[in-house]
Write an enzyme that holds these catalytic residues in place. Structure first.
Site, short mmCIF file in Angstrom:
data_model
loop_
_atom_site.label_atom_id
_atom_site.label_comp_id
_atom_site.label_asym_id
_atom_site.label_seq_id
_atom_site.Cartn_x
_atom_site.Cartn_y
_atom_site.Cartn_z
N PHE A 1 0.86 -1.20 0.00
CA PHE A 1 0.00 0.00 0.00
C PHE A 1 0.89 1.24 0.00
CE2 PHE A 1 -3.60 2.64 1.86
CZ PHE A 1 -4.43 2.47 0.76
N LYS B 1 8.25 -5.91 -10.91
CA LYS B 1 9.07 -6.48 -11.99
C LYS B 1 9.74 -7.80 -11.61
CE LYS B 1 11.28 -2.46 -12.38
NZ LYS B 1 10.39 -1.48 -11.75
N LYS C 1 13.01 -4.85 -17.40
CA LYS C 1 11.90 -4.73 -18.34
C LYS C 1 12.18 -5.49 -19.64
CE LYS C 1 10.54 -0.43 -16.15
NZ LYS C 1 10.79 1.03 -16.08
#
Lengths: 339, 339
Positions: A8, A124, A223
């Site tokens: 959060f 990721k 990525k």
């Protein structure tokens, strides 16, 4: 659709704000009622309420630096225990990326999938390191594993390829995958030295105090690995690809390139080379006539080379609270019923 | 999935080639077996075979300028009669665009929808003039009406907005929607006069002998109307929007703009202005730092402004045999089962 938010921080809070803001649109346009029934955060504690938690209150506490456990719905346990216990349809995994171990995120995702819950993640680590295992598990359990936010935040690169370029064979994916380095290179074009621009980027909050993950290319490399795993179906890890950052580029080199009609960009790419798939991260001189050359500042851009359409380029934000929160929202809409 | 191809010119033939080329991918990746059971073309005649027609032979006849009616599957009737008679799941409407009447395409689409068949079209007429009627009919019949190829050919602008930007509120869609005029403006930047570049474009097949639809902005206007209808939910017609082409732009004006860091582009746009939606087609000076300025030649590009993600830009081909054929293919995949 009953959701658990795991993590959060910026992304989880960005999503929570969007869920409040777009409640009406979700119902009217997609017939979707989304209810957050639990939140777990390593620093802020956990809450659970099968009838739906008070998101406004949770956001207020988080923003004032207080713990969620101050709420009446306090849940006495960590994320794994919340996922195991809770009655929910889907989790949003948005904890901090650890690209070496991908934990505890991978454990969160695995626990949810095992239980037959859909998953979307902006993390990721799990998709760069364990995509194939997790995708296999999701398939076995008949649930969806989505991860739009792991590359280009909410700019729809991965959904674009999977959905709107369905049936195309992708031969190369190449682009500017890290906003911090693109901002630094853009500013250096004004003649400023690397160190000065980095300092300015740190002051603006674009670069972290220890900027290695960005400037040495590691973020772009994660990525690239995700694209290789998910778009090209490879089984690979970040270490499989050569990676070079921007720290050795001088403003003189940038000026020299410009005089030849070129512009330095930190380029991450994945491409088919015969029967193998290759990947790399390195600075490249891009011709000014190419769409990628015109992408300045913190924006990201990727050119997808296809058999049928030639090149398709998408340009958009690569980071941000709302932008990454949105990536989870669009995945929720897709699971909940796009049509 | 049994298909009828209505119109067997460039787009229909492009699709037929892709269906042959990608048969294996469609089966393996999407579990989709696509069978063309009928073709109707105003010039080439009609064929029908409930067991599937021989696409290779149909392509061979079309390419050698012969009639389809030379085939054993000759069907003695026009498109409407084929749609009415045939046992099929979906039609591909790819006849020539008539932007004044939208016929006979609208009749083809209406007949198919009435019969409970899915429709994809690359024809701008019906979507610019009668989108809401047709969409309502499709909804009543529980079938899909798709139209990806009407704007930017197979570059996934409309599917991108509908699917991968789901949940975003779109405030503006703005871009280069016509490749011919963008090619002419790009070439004029080299100092050539409009008339000379137009002649070259005609020789290369980029511009038609009567180039009005492109250079006066009408083609872009039809696309603006389609975007207003489908993305913004407006009920509008091309005449509702101001439209200006590129015929009054001199190479001097282009050079002058360039000296100020600007570049002329023929821009089609649709945007929200308070409670109303506006649209226009006109040449604009675009700042060189914007992604649209870097889009040269026959390429198209559109920037989508959203509430949540800011600007997302997509760049890709705006025309072409394969490219437009692909737009129908991706719509077929979406109807047949993307997941």
């Amino acid at each position: 659709m009953r959701l658990l938010l795991i993590g959060f921080g910026t992304v989880g809070q960005g999503l929570a704000e969007l869920l409040l803001e777009k409640e009406q649109i979700l119902t009217d346009q997609y017939g979707l009622k989304v209810q957050v029934v639990g939140i777990s955060d390593m620093l802020k504690g956990s809450i659970y309420n099968a009838g739906g938690i008070n998101l406004q209150q949770a956001l207020k506490l988080a923003k004032s630096g207080k713990k969620l456990s101050e709420m009446p719905d306090n849940f006495d346990g960590d994320a794994v225990s919340l996922i195991t216990t809770a009655d929910a349809d889907m989790i949003v995994e948005a904890t901090y990326t650890d690209i070496k171990t991908a934990e505890p995120a991978t454990m969160h995702i695995r626990t949810a999938l095992e239980k037959g819950m859909h998953v979307t993640t902006t993390n990721k680590g799990p998709i760069a390191l364990f995509y194939h295992d997790l995708a296999k598990l999701a398939k076995e359990k008949g649930v969806q594993l989505l991860y739009e936010g792991t590359v280009m935040s909410g700019t729809p690169l991965l959904n674009l390829i999977r959905e709107t370029l369905a049936g195309c064979t992708i031969t190369e994916v190449k682009g500017i995958l890290n906003g911090t380095t693109n901002y630094i290179l853009s500013e250096m074009e004004q003649g400023l030295a690397y160190d000065d621009v980095l300092k300015k980027a740190q002051e603006l909050g674009y670069a972290e105090a220890v900027p290695d993950a960005d400037v040495l290319g590691w973020d772009a490399l994660a990525k690239v690995t995700i694209i290789a795993n998910t778009v090209f179906g490879e089984q690979c890890k970040p270490d499989d690809f050569p990676c070079k950052g921007i720290t050795e580029i001088s403003s003189e080199a940038i000026a020299d390139a410009k005089s030849r009609g070129k512009r330095y960009k930190l380029i991450g790419k994945v491409w088919r080379d015969g029967n193998t798939v290759k990947g790399s991260v390195a600075p490249e001189e891009i011709d000014m006539s190419r769409p990628l050359a015109g992408v300045m500042g913190a924006t990201n851009a990727v050119t997808i080379t296809t058999d049928t359409l030639g090149d398709v380029t998408i340009v958009g934000p690569g980071a941000g609270r709302n932008e990454t929160g949105y990536s989870a929202l669009v995945d929720i809409i897709h699971v909940g019923g796009l049509r």
